[in-house]
Design a protein around this motif. Sequence first.
Motif, PDB file in Angstrom:
ATOM      1  N   VAL A 124      49.576 -93.056  -8.193  1.00  0.00           N
ATOM      2  CA  VAL A 124      49.341 -92.395  -6.915  1.00  0.00           C
ATOM      3  C   VAL A 124      49.156 -93.500  -5.883  1.00  0.00           C
ATOM      4  O   VAL A 124      48.329 -94.393  -6.076  1.00  0.00           O
ATOM      5  CB  VAL A 124      48.088 -91.501  -6.945  1.00  0.00           C
ATOM      6  N   LEU A 125      49.946 -93.449  -4.824  1.00  0.00           N
ATOM      7  CA  LEU A 125      49.838 -94.482  -3.789  1.00  0.00           C
ATOM      8  C   LEU A 125      48.692 -94.125  -2.852  1.00  0.00           C
ATOM      9  O   LEU A 125      48.678 -93.048  -2.255  1.00  0.00           O
ATOM     10  CB  LEU A 125      51.157 -94.599  -3.017  1.00  0.00           C
ATOM     11  N   GLY A 160      64.263 -95.275  -2.302  1.00  0.00           N
ATOM     12  CA  GLY A 160      63.403 -94.602  -1.349  1.00  0.00           C
ATOM     13  C   GLY A 160      62.178 -95.436  -1.028  1.00  0.00           C
ATOM     14  O   GLY A 160      61.901 -96.443  -1.695  1.00  0.00           O
ATOM     15  N   PHE A 161      61.454 -95.002  -0.008  1.00  0.00           N
ATOM     16  CA  PHE A 161      60.219 -95.650   0.404  1.00  0.00           C
ATOM     17  C   PHE A 161      59.061 -94.694   0.142  1.00  0.00           C
ATOM     18  O   PHE A 161      59.226 -93.476   0.197  1.00  0.00           O
ATOM     19  CB  PHE A 161      60.301 -96.032   1.879  1.00  0.00           C
ATOM     20  N   HIS A 162      57.913 -95.269  -0.145  1.00  0.00           N
ATOM     21  CA  HIS A 162      56.776 -94.443  -0.533  1.00  0.00           C
ATOM     22  C   HIS A 162      55.590 -94.694   0.378  1.00  0.00           C
ATOM     23  O   HIS A 162      55.342 -95.831   0.787  1.00  0.00           O
ATOM     24  CB  HIS A 162      56.397 -94.735  -1.983  1.00  0.00           C
ATOM     25  N   PHE A 163      54.838 -93.616   0.652  1.00  0.00           N
ATOM     26  CA  PHE A 163      53.723 -93.668   1.586  1.00  0.00           C
ATOM     27  C   PHE A 163      52.485 -93.059   0.937  1.00  0.00           C
ATOM     28  O   PHE A 163      52.593 -92.374  -0.085  1.00  0.00           O
ATOM     29  CB  PHE A 163      54.103 -92.931   2.858  1.00  0.00           C
ATOM     30  N   PRO A 164      51.317 -93.296   1.531  1.00  0.00           N
ATOM     31  CA  PRO A 164      50.089 -92.825   0.877  1.00  0.00           C
ATOM     32  C   PRO A 164      50.132 -91.336   0.532  1.00  0.00           C
ATOM     33  O   PRO A 164      50.590 -90.516   1.318  1.00  0.00           O
ATOM     34  CB  PRO A 164      49.019 -93.125   1.932  1.00  0.00           C
ATOM     35  N   GLY A 165      49.656 -91.024  -0.653  1.00  0.00           N
ATOM     36  CA  GLY A 165      49.674 -89.663  -1.151  1.00  0.00           C
ATOM     37  C   GLY A 165      50.869 -89.362  -2.033  1.00  0.00           C
ATOM     38  O   GLY A 165      50.889 -88.338  -2.719  1.00  0.00           O
ATOM     39  N   LEU A 188      53.430 -89.563  -5.167  1.00  0.00           N
ATOM     40  CA  LEU A 188      53.479 -89.910  -6.583  1.00  0.00           C
ATOM     41  C   LEU A 188      54.600 -90.927  -6.745  1.00  0.00           C
ATOM     42  O   LEU A 188      55.765 -90.631  -6.455  1.00  0.00           O
ATOM     43  CB  LEU A 188      53.775 -88.671  -7.428  1.00  0.00           C
ATOM     44  N   VAL A 189      54.255 -92.104  -7.207  1.00  0.00           N
ATOM     45  CA  VAL A 189      55.229 -93.188  -7.297  1.00  0.00           C
ATOM     46  C   VAL A 189      55.533 -93.457  -8.769  1.00  0.00           C
ATOM     47  O   VAL A 189      54.630 -93.465  -9.601  1.00  0.00           O
ATOM     48  CB  VAL A 189      54.678 -94.456  -6.628  1.00  0.00           C
ATOM     49  N   GLY A 190      56.801 -93.656  -9.065  1.00  0.00           N
ATOM     50  CA  GLY A 190      57.183 -93.895 -10.443  1.00  0.00           C
ATOM     51  C   GLY A 190      57.034 -92.644 -11.300  1.00  0.00           C
ATOM     52  O   GLY A 190      56.958 -92.733 -12.524  1.00  0.00           O
ATOM     53  N   ALA A 240      48.920-103.105  -0.618  1.00  0.00           N
ATOM     54  CA  ALA A 240      48.820-101.710  -1.022  1.00  0.00           C
ATOM     55  C   ALA A 240      47.811-101.549  -2.140  1.00  0.00           C
ATOM     56  O   ALA A 240      47.406-102.521  -2.789  1.00  0.00           O
ATOM     57  CB  ALA A 240      50.190-101.196  -1.481  1.00  0.00           C
ATOM     58  N   ASN A 241      47.390-100.304  -2.358  1.00  0.00           N
ATOM     59  CA  ASN A 241      46.569 -99.952  -3.511  1.00  0.00           C
ATOM     60  C   ASN A 241      47.147 -98.720  -4.175  1.00  0.00           C
ATOM     61  O   ASN A 241      47.451 -97.735  -3.502  1.00  0.00           O
ATOM     62  CB  ASN A 241      45.128 -99.656  -3.088  1.00  0.00           C
ATOM     63  N   VAL A 242      47.297 -98.816  -5.496  1.00  0.00           N
ATOM     64  CA  VAL A 242      47.764 -97.659  -6.246  1.00  0.00           C
ATOM     65  C   VAL A 242      46.741 -97.319  -7.315  1.00  0.00           C
ATOM     66  O   VAL A 242      45.955 -98.163  -7.739  1.00  0.00           O
ATOM     67  CB  VAL A 242      49.135 -97.912  -6.909  1.00  0.00           C
ATOM     68  N   ALA A 243      46.789 -96.060  -7.736  1.00  0.00           N
ATOM     69  CA  ALA A 243      45.972 -95.617  -8.858  1.00  0.00           C
ATOM     70  C   ALA A 243      46.893 -95.340 -10.032  1.00  0.00           C
ATOM     71  O   ALA A 243      47.641 -94.363 -10.009  1.00  0.00           O
ATOM     72  CB  ALA A 243      45.193 -94.354  -8.494  1.00  0.00           C
ATOM     73  N   PRO A 244      46.885 -96.181 -11.063  1.00  0.00           N
ATOM     74  CA  PRO A 244      47.695 -95.875 -12.249  1.00  0.00           C
ATOM     75  C   PRO A 244      47.152 -94.623 -12.934  1.00  0.00           C
ATOM     76  O   PRO A 244      45.940 -94.423 -13.002  1.00  0.00           O
ATOM     77  CB  PRO A 244      47.497 -97.114 -13.134  1.00  0.00           C
TER      78      PRO A 244
END
Lengths: 241, 241
Positions: free
Chosen positions: A52-53, A73-78, A80-82, A101-105
Amino acid sequence: MTTSCLADRLGRLIPLGDDERAALIALEARDRPLRRGATLQREHEPVADFYVLKRGMLMSYLLTGEGSRQILGFHFPGDLVGFANLAYRAAPETIAALTEANVAPVERQALGRLIAARPRLAALLLADAQVAQVALADRLAALGRRSAKARVAGVLVDLRDRLREGGASDFALGLTQEEIGDATGLTAVHVNRMLRQLAQEGLIAREGGRVRLLDEAALVRAAGRVDRGGALDLGWLPPAG
Amino acid sequence: MTTSCLADRLGRLIPLGDDERAALIALEARDRPLRRGATLQREHEPVADFYVLKRGMLMSYLLTGEGSRQILGFHFPGDLVGFANLAYRAAPETIAALTEANVAPVERQALGRLIAARPRLAALLLADAQVAQVALADRLAALGRRSAKARVAGVLVDLRDRLREGGASDFALGLTQEEIGDATGLTAVHVNRMLRQLAQEGLIAREGGRVRLLDEAALVRAAGRVDRGGALDLGWLPPAG
DNA sequence: CGAAGACTTGATGCCGATCAACAGGGGTGG
DNA sequence: CCACCCCTGTTGATCGGCATCAAGTCTTCG
């Protein structure tokens, strides 16, 4: 109560109950900071999580055998990445940070438990994935059937839509012209010429790496984009419980 | 016990229990026959269902304002077709039949009930959707970064993979050269030239609309395709409950 | 201040589009 | 059964959009 980027974004689709929001917050408990330019995962390497970005801007891309890159594509906060990792042992795409950036695995098992416990959220995630797939299909059609100028205009419009969820009529697209090229299937040189042309036509203004959109309606027209905005139907979701 | 194309296909991913299989069979209770060339749904028109393809071959596509067409993909028995409709009131894509076909329309509410009742199947559908999305991303990268010959070879390889699930080393691709062009972002004229070139190089043989693949390994190489086959990880699915 | 990266601009070339003409084939109606 | 037509495929000639190559400028940052 802690906040959740994911819950905020999904909450714009349908109203979320406090317990649902809490379940989503729990998903982003972990934190992994990323420096600008860092690679979160590399295609073909083993992966077990998605993300989660929470802050910053990422991109995902594929590399061809000959070394050229296609940005998906480009990803923004909120976002779901990957999420496409879900079914695979090896990463189907590379993901890199365009800014700090900060992500939550998130472990896949955690998603499995969420689906079992909260069918309404499961259905919402499925619907959200389909929205993402439609956006991907739109980009595919642009690559196949639109001119270079239209594709560049399309990237600008896309980024504006996502960036100005935070405000700001002009924006620093944190992208190099090479990155725009890799997203549109063009060379950096040609992207430069298309940007100049858009500027000459008065659709944008450029001031040292920054782009200001002067005529958004004309840009959307130049991009040849159909608006799918807003008209969602999520009334079929099962009840929360 | 009745059979289910969808259950057969999903059952190749993970073993399904009899009750799960029954739930999937129930989804395809309805039947709608389609003549060759018929349009199942048209972009921008209201839709409430998606479909399970039971027999035949379909395609989905987008039309640009100027009248050119971008084919997004081809569909085979067992596929969920129009699944991208899920979140929308208006169809995001047009779907048409390439051969005589039968589909089972599925109401969204029925999917909602399935998700609530069978979390394991819900997770499986989500994973399956991600597999479809990865395939879409691969095609996007081909459009952006590969030559005409590679893209045409890619279509042939894709179709072979799906068609020969039913056997048959040579196959009648039920496609016109114009359709191949609309799938690859090329003109029909240029598709014709690429096919001839592939034939001259001994990769394929053409006999009156039919194509026989002579050297599949070389075709895969020409298409520049990475194989994502097989290596799935679905161990995280929640237990059937 | 130096170096590396990003941007800019021009010259040239090629891949694939466009335009045009014709051949084959299968279906339809006379 | 034939005439006709539309659709698909085939092939050539020409054109144009974007790539490629090359050189130089600007920015940023160590």
